[in-house]
Design an enzyme around this catalytic site. Structure first.
Site, mmCIF file in Angstrom:
data_model
loop_
_atom_site.group_PDB
_atom_site.id
_atom_site.type_symbol
_atom_site.label_atom_id
_atom_site.label_comp_id
_atom_site.label_asym_id
_atom_site.label_seq_id
_atom_site.Cartn_x
_atom_site.Cartn_y
_atom_site.Cartn_z
ATOM 1 N N LYS A 120 -8.765 -0.845 0.662
ATOM 2 C CA LYS A 120 -9.839 -1.308 1.534
ATOM 3 C C LYS A 120 -10.574 -2.404 0.790
ATOM 4 O O LYS A 120 -11.205 -2.164 -0.236
ATOM 5 C CB LYS A 120 -10.806 -0.162 1.894
ATOM 6 C CG LYS A 120 -10.403 0.572 3.154
ATOM 7 C CD LYS A 120 -10.645 -0.281 4.382
ATOM 8 C CE LYS A 120 -9.871 0.234 5.596
ATOM 9 N NZ LYS A 120 -8.551 -0.377 5.735
ATOM 10 N N GLU A 130 0.818 -1.221 0.000
ATOM 11 C CA GLU A 130 0.000 0.000 0.000
ATOM 12 C C GLU A 130 0.849 1.266 0.000
ATOM 13 O O GLU A 130 1.751 1.423 0.821
ATOM 14 C CB GLU A 130 -0.935 0.013 1.217
ATOM 15 C CG GLU A 130 -1.905 1.193 1.223
ATOM 16 C CD GLU A 130 -2.983 1.071 2.290
ATOM 17 O OE1 GLU A 130 -3.940 1.859 2.262
ATOM 18 O OE2 GLU A 130 -2.870 0.173 3.148
#
Length: 297
Positions: free
Chosen positions: A113, A96
């Site tokens: 997410k 990420e």
């Protein structure tokens, strides 16, 4: 749905051997905290809370050798090894991006997410990715964080420059599929990379929405300090550029052994048992790496 058996990750206490990895919160305790998150959400205190916990092992593992094995078994775009002292090291295999800032002031953030395991065959793998892409709960989680990151960047970027070129794209890694969005903006000319980090840290995908109130609630709920987990690793360049990860899929090694953090976003649609299983899924690559390391000794 995107889960794997509990025993694949955390061994039960008792029996012939001690548990390899033990969570700070038992399954029952973690699920009670999810119920508390739901109460806060129903009361209007938050829309989404990224609840986390820590897993610990007393196994003695050489951090540098572990990192080499980790890079082979679970390659990730923001991998990093930090040897901070003789008895403190960090091994990260983060997928990420927190922030990338170009020398001409363009800012990019890529919150994650939504997570699912990889399939056992190509057909199952495609079906799992498709289910993630269409899941109402995961899309809602992702959209709330996109909105939060847009708001963060909107305070430090030029008016009209903040945009989302990729919304909820599937990115696949060795052990998981992830739902990833990309948000970009042009930094105000009087600001620099340090101003950008100051205004946006910590990453919204690790906090919840709204960010400040969610952090207060999470500090009350979580049973141990996160440490470097959910923080950031990266660099600042003399030409004004920077590139910073979010510290997930990250192991910390000290005299006591190995510690790793994991968690997930809790919304009103979250189911406690599924959230527990997703938290364990996010530890799977590091746990398997530790076990293969110990087996190879």
């Amino acid at each position: 749905k995107g889960a794997f058996p509990l025993m694949d990750c955390v061994e039960r206490k008792g029996g012939e051997g001690a548990p390899e990895f033990v969570p700070d919160d038992s399954q029952v305790e973690y699920m009670k905290k999810i119920d508390a998150c739901h109460e806060y959400i129903r009361a209007g205190e938050s829309y989404e809370l990224c609840l986390t916990t820590r897993l610990r092992s007393r196994s003695k593992i050489n951090p540098y050798k572990f990192y080499g094995r980790q890079r082979r078994l679970n390659p990730a775009p923001y991998s990093a090894f930090l040897r901070l002292s003789e008895h403190l090291s960090v091994c990260s295999s983060s997928p990420e991006r927190f922030l990338r800032i170009s020398r001409d002031g363009w800012v990019e953030s890529k919150p994650i997410k939504g997570t699912r395991r990889r399939g056992l065959c190509p057909e199952e793998d495609v079906e799992i990715a498709r289910e993630l892409q269409l899941c109402e709960k995961d899309r809602a989680e992702n959209l709330m964080i996109v909105d939060l990151v847009r708001n963060d960047l909107g305070r430090i970027c030029q008016t009209g420059s903040v945009h989302c070129p990729k919304l909820m794209s599937i990115e696949s890694f060795t052990t998981v599929h992830q739902l990833v969005s990309t948000i970009r903006g042009q930094l105000l000319p009087q600001l620099d990379a340090f101003d950008c980090v100051r205004a946006t840290f910590p990453m919204g995908s690790m906090t919840g929405a709204p960010k400040r109130r969610s952090l207060v609630l999470l500090d009350e709920l979580e049973s141990s300090a996160r440490g470097i987990y959910s923080g950031s690793i990266g660099y600042f360049s003399l030409n004004g550029a920077a590139d910073l990860s979010v510290c997930i899929r990250t192991g910390v090694f000290n005299k006591e052994g190995m510690k790793l953090g994991a968690g997930g976003a809790i919304t009103i649609l979250s189911k406690a048992e599924e959230e527990w299983e997703e938290m364990l899924l996010k530890t799977k690559a590091l746990v398997q790496c530790a076990r293969t390391f110990c087996a190879a000794k």
